[in-house]
Design a protein around this motif. Sequence first.
Motif, short mmCIF file in Angstrom:
data_model
loop_
_atom_site.label_atom_id
_atom_site.label_comp_id
_atom_site.label_asym_id
_atom_site.label_seq_id
_atom_site.Cartn_x
_atom_site.Cartn_y
_atom_site.Cartn_z
N ALA A 1 0.77 -1.19 -0.04
CA ALA A 1 0.06 -0.07 0.13
C ALA A 1 0.89 1.08 -0.05
N CYS A 2 1.96 1.18 0.82
CA CYS A 2 2.85 2.42 0.80
C CYS A 2 3.19 2.59 -0.70
N ASN A 3 3.79 1.57 -1.32
CA ASN A 3 4.49 1.54 -2.82
C ASN A 3 3.09 2.08 -3.92
N TYR A 4 1.96 1.81 -3.55
CA TYR A 4 0.93 2.34 -4.11
C TYR A 4 0.65 3.73 -4.17
N VAL A 5 0.69 4.33 -2.88
CA VAL A 5 0.38 5.57 -2.49
C VAL A 5 1.85 6.49 -2.83
N SER A 6 2.81 5.69 -2.91
CA SER A 6 4.28 6.61 -3.26
C SER A 6 4.10 6.98 -4.80
N SER A 7 3.72 6.16 -5.73
CA SER A 7 3.69 6.21 -6.97
C SER A 7 2.52 7.27 -7.48
N TYR A 8 1.49 7.40 -6.48
CA TYR A 8 0.42 8.50 -6.69
C TYR A 8 1.25 9.84 -6.28
N VAL A 9 1.71 9.80 -5.39
CA VAL A 9 2.54 11.22 -4.98
C VAL A 9 3.58 11.57 -6.10
N PHE A 10 4.30 10.53 -6.55
CA PHE A 10 5.50 10.90 -7.40
C PHE A 10 4.66 11.63 -8.66
N GLN A 11 3.69 11.25 -9.23
CA GLN A 11 2.98 11.56 -10.33
C GLN A 11 2.31 12.96 -9.82
N SER A 12 1.78 13.10 -8.96
CA SER A 12 0.83 14.36 -8.35
C SER A 12 1.67 15.32 -7.50
N HIS A 13 2.77 15.11 -7.00
CA HIS A 13 3.41 16.01 -6.17
C HIS A 13 2.54 16.47 -4.89
N ASP A 14 1.57 15.63 -4.56
CA ASP A 14 0.66 15.97 -3.66
C ASP A 14 0.99 15.27 -2.23
N LEU A 15 1.38 16.28 -1.15
CA LEU A 15 1.87 15.90 0.10
C LEU A 15 0.77 15.87 1.08
N LYS A 16 -0.31 16.29 0.82
CA LYS A 16 -1.47 16.69 1.91
C LYS A 16 -2.17 15.52 2.18
N GLN A 17 -2.28 15.21 3.29
CA GLN A 17 -2.87 14.16 3.75
C GLN A 17 -4.50 14.27 3.51
N PHE A 18 -5.07 15.01 3.59
CA PHE A 18 -6.35 15.48 3.48
C PHE A 18 -6.79 15.07 2.02
N SER A 19 -6.11 15.47 1.16
CA SER A 19 -6.46 15.26 -0.44
C SER A 19 -5.87 13.97 -0.78
N LEU A 20 -4.85 13.46 -0.23
CA LEU A 20 -4.68 11.93 -0.52
C LEU A 20 -5.59 11.08 0.12
N ASN A 21 -6.27 11.38 1.15
CA ASN A 21 -7.24 10.66 1.86
C ASN A 21 -8.51 10.81 0.73
N LYS A 22 -8.88 11.86 0.15
CA LYS A 22 -9.85 11.95 -0.54
C LYS A 22 -9.78 11.23 -1.91
N ALA A 23 -8.47 11.13 -2.40
CA ALA A 23 -8.25 10.39 -3.77
C ALA A 23 -8.12 8.83 -3.45
N LEU A 24 -7.45 8.54 -2.31
CA LEU A 24 -7.00 7.03 -2.27
C LEU A 24 -7.62 6.19 -1.21
#
Length: 379
Positions: free
Chosen positions: A32-55
């Motif tokens: 799961a960490c690797n899955y989220v890491s790939s998403y963050v690398f593409q989006s450059h999104d480091l806000k937990q609120f928006s990551l929570n909403k998306a994933l």
Amino acid sequence: MEQMTITAKVQIVAADAEKVLLDKTMSVYRDACNYVSSYVFQSHDLKQFSLNKALYSVLRKKFGLKSQMAQSVFKTVIARYKTILENQKEWIKPSFKKPQYDLVWNRDYSLTQNCFSVNTLDGRVKLQYFAEGMSKYFDHTIYRFGTARLVNKHGKYYLHIPVIFDVEESNISDICNVVGIDRGINFVVATYDSNHKSGFVSGKAIKQKRANYSKLRKELQMRQTPSSRRRIKAIGQRENRWMQDINHQVSKALVENSPKHTLFVLEDLSGIRNATERVRTKDRYVSVSWSFYDLEQKLIYKAKQNQSSVIKVDPRYTSQCCPICGHTEKSNRNKKIHLFTCKNCGYKSNDDRIGAMNLYRMGINYLADSQVPNTVVTE
């Protein structure tokens, strides 16, 4: 008051069925960490609120994570990216290779004197653990547990727990003792203190053992087989653990043999890895790999626990300056026989001891001026 954090490491006792459950939970958490890491690398999104909403829904359905586990995954990935950005100043995708599980205190895990309770994919389980040395940390008026990490090393399960507590800050006016500490290879440390006493910890046995490790590593590298590469990695890990234990013993002895409110003075060796061009090629492994930084970090936190402090000063001329008359000259020091002989007043001593004496003097000057001196200054 100053806040300190140390890491307590405890070994978990688990039966075969419980091991399967822990392995499954840690592996899914890693994926799961690797899955989220790939998403963050593409989006450059480091806000937990928006990551929570998306994933969040994906982590729940695709990986089967509990609600709190999903939140922990976001925190783990965000923390890793922030560390990389702070150190490397660029977006580098972190890869989570080993199974792990980050646990929030009182949510994912709890710990009592004889029981470790942890949340898994299949519900909560209670496990025993080796509690030696942990009893004092259960005084929660003094100590607080932070987010822990569960890991599997060679089939054994360990819980790494950050223990947070407050210590009194040491003021300059409280300092009653100064210890100059010269770190090196011939001597791990040479010291000189306010009682004008010198101390030495020989590095001969350590140097010999590291040479044996280096020789074995070279022999294995020549084989170039998968088993030899695994062996090299295992040797490196064993050598690091052994050296860290040596540094723990040395730093502990330095603090325990000094009174509270001691000022320890070290050379600032942060640039030592950039000085390899001045070292003979055959000596570079020893010079560059010697764990000065680890000893420094262990001394700093142990000193704080004893209401003492550590300062780092400019290392220039500390082994060339005479502590008696102040004469500074490169030829004062004979590196081959580790002897210092002042060309002006004739004072002789071991060159590492001279370094410790000059660091002690810089500590005295610091107390007088409340400012870290740039170079050796003698009275």
